[in-house]
Design a protein around this motif. Sequence first.
Motif, PDB file in Angstrom:
ATOM      1  N   LYS A   7       0.845  -1.205   0.000  1.00  0.00           N
ATOM      2  CA  LYS A   7       0.000   0.000   0.000  1.00  0.00           C
ATOM      3  C   LYS A   7       0.880   1.254   0.000  1.00  0.00           C
ATOM      4  O   LYS A   7       0.610   2.223  -0.702  1.00  0.00           O
ATOM      5  CB  LYS A   7      -0.902  -0.001   1.243  1.00  0.00           C
ATOM      6  N   SER A  30      -6.635   2.912   4.800  1.00  0.00           N
ATOM      7  CA  SER A  30      -5.256   2.598   5.183  1.00  0.00           C
ATOM      8  C   SER A  30      -4.258   2.902   4.065  1.00  0.00           C
ATOM      9  O   SER A  30      -3.095   3.214   4.345  1.00  0.00           O
ATOM     10  CB  SER A  30      -5.164   1.121   5.585  1.00  0.00           C
ATOM     11  N   THR A  31      -4.678   2.832   2.799  1.00  0.00           N
ATOM     12  CA  THR A  31      -3.767   3.137   1.687  1.00  0.00           C
ATOM     13  C   THR A  31      -3.617   4.649   1.522  1.00  0.00           C
ATOM     14  O   THR A  31      -2.505   5.169   1.386  1.00  0.00           O
ATOM     15  CB  THR A  31      -4.280   2.495   0.375  1.00  0.00           C
ATOM     16  N   GLY A  84      -7.858   5.365  -2.045  1.00  0.00           N
ATOM     17  CA  GLY A  84      -7.846   3.911  -2.141  1.00  0.00           C
ATOM     18  C   GLY A  84      -9.160   3.393  -2.702  1.00  0.00           C
ATOM     19  O   GLY A  84     -10.026   4.171  -3.113  1.00  0.00           O
ATOM     20  N   ASP A  86     -11.904  -0.430  -2.536  1.00  0.00           N
ATOM     21  CA  ASP A  86     -12.132  -1.798  -2.062  1.00  0.00           C
ATOM     22  C   ASP A  86     -12.079  -2.794  -3.211  1.00  0.00           C
ATOM     23  O   ASP A  86     -11.690  -3.943  -3.016  1.00  0.00           O
ATOM     24  CB  ASP A  86     -13.474  -1.865  -1.329  1.00  0.00           C
ATOM     25  N   LYS A  96     -16.114   1.533  -3.403  1.00  0.00           N
ATOM     26  CA  LYS A  96     -15.483   2.230  -2.295  1.00  0.00           C
ATOM     27  C   LYS A  96     -16.482   2.331  -1.139  1.00  0.00           C
ATOM     28  O   LYS A  96     -17.665   2.094  -1.308  1.00  0.00           O
ATOM     29  CB  LYS A  96     -15.048   3.645  -2.729  1.00  0.00           C
TER      30      LYS A  96
HETATM   31  O1  LIG Z   1     -14.572   4.480   2.960  1.00  0.00           O
HETATM   32  C1  LIG Z   1     -13.415   4.138   2.746  1.00  0.00           C
HETATM   33  C2  LIG Z   1     -12.730   4.217   1.471  1.00  0.00           C
HETATM   34  O2  LIG Z   1     -13.535   4.107   0.336  1.00  0.00           O
HETATM   35  C3  LIG Z   1     -11.407   3.491   1.336  1.00  0.00           C
HETATM   36  O3  LIG Z   1     -10.675   4.194   0.387  1.00  0.00           O
HETATM   37  C4  LIG Z   1     -11.535   2.050   0.926  1.00  0.00           C
HETATM   38  O4  LIG Z   1     -12.355   1.355   1.863  1.00  0.00           O
HETATM   39  C5  LIG Z   1     -10.172   1.353   0.835  1.00  0.00           C
HETATM   40  O5  LIG Z   1      -9.574   1.353   2.084  1.00  0.00           O
HETATM   41  P1  LIG Z   1      -8.185   0.654   2.358  1.00  0.00           P
HETATM   42  O6  LIG Z   1      -7.141   1.429   1.629  1.00  0.00           O
HETATM   43  O7  LIG Z   1      -8.008   0.729   3.852  1.00  0.00           O
HETATM   44  O8  LIG Z   1      -8.308  -0.767   1.879  1.00  0.00           O
END
Ligand SMILES: O=C[C@H](O)[C@H](O)[C@H](O)COP(=O)(O)O
Length: 236
Positions: A7, A30-31, A84, A86, A96
């Motif tokens: 990430k 987190s990303t 980021g 999903d 997302k």
């Molecule tokens: O609501 C959260 C967002 O859309 C995030 O960007 C998405 O869930 C990805 O998150 P992560 O980078 O933690 O996997």
Amino acid sequence: MSMDDLKRQAAARAVEQVRDGMKLGLGTGSTAKHFVELLGERVQAGLKVIGVPTSEATRADAERCGVPLTTLEEVDRLDLTVDGADEIDPNLELIKGGGGALLREKIVAAASDRMIVIADESKWVKTLGRFPLPIEVVPFGLGATRRAIEAAFAENNVSGQMDIRKAKDGHAFVTDGGHWIIDARLGQIPDSARLAVSLNSIPGVVEHGLFIGLARTAVLAGPEGIRVVERPSRRN
Ligand SMILES: O=C[C@H](O)[C@H](O)[C@H](O)COP(=O)(O)O
């Protein structure tokens, strides 16, 4: 190499696209958090940028990292949003909202000239839908909204369990906008653009996690290295 290292690598590649004077959309998750931290390092080194955070969590991270912030009242368009996702499909359509920030994320992405989505390779899918689709809803009239969502699913040949997202304390998860989220386990979404239009027309639906035509570039980090994918000019 850990998932978190991947990430961070994707975030580092996106930071290379940031130029002095840019107005930026700052994603959530987190990303995106890695992006904010790496951006903060460049700001400390003299880079001049200003950012609009897509959640209260990102606002706190940006403040901690010394990234100057603004709002969409104070600036007109943004040059670039980095966020980021999903799930990401080959048309760079996204799911997302796993962290609940989809509404502000979509407002910010739509106000940006360009969106780069950053992720580890596990987010790349042939067809969207394995990740439960977040649908942000107003608590009032939830039964009617659920029935309308079910009808929209049927029209779009998808179906699956719908759950109200819960917070750690067991109560309904409340978004930064004060709404609830329904997570819909659809498995596969054959036509995500069409489903997005159907969901947009339901009064109790504030927003949903299908991001269609917003991301222009995906930066995907895997064990073999980084892959940069541009959105095809036309949907297949
Ligand atoms: O609501 C959260 C967002 O859309 C995030 O960007 C998405 O869930 C990805 O998150 P992560 O980078 O933690 O996997």
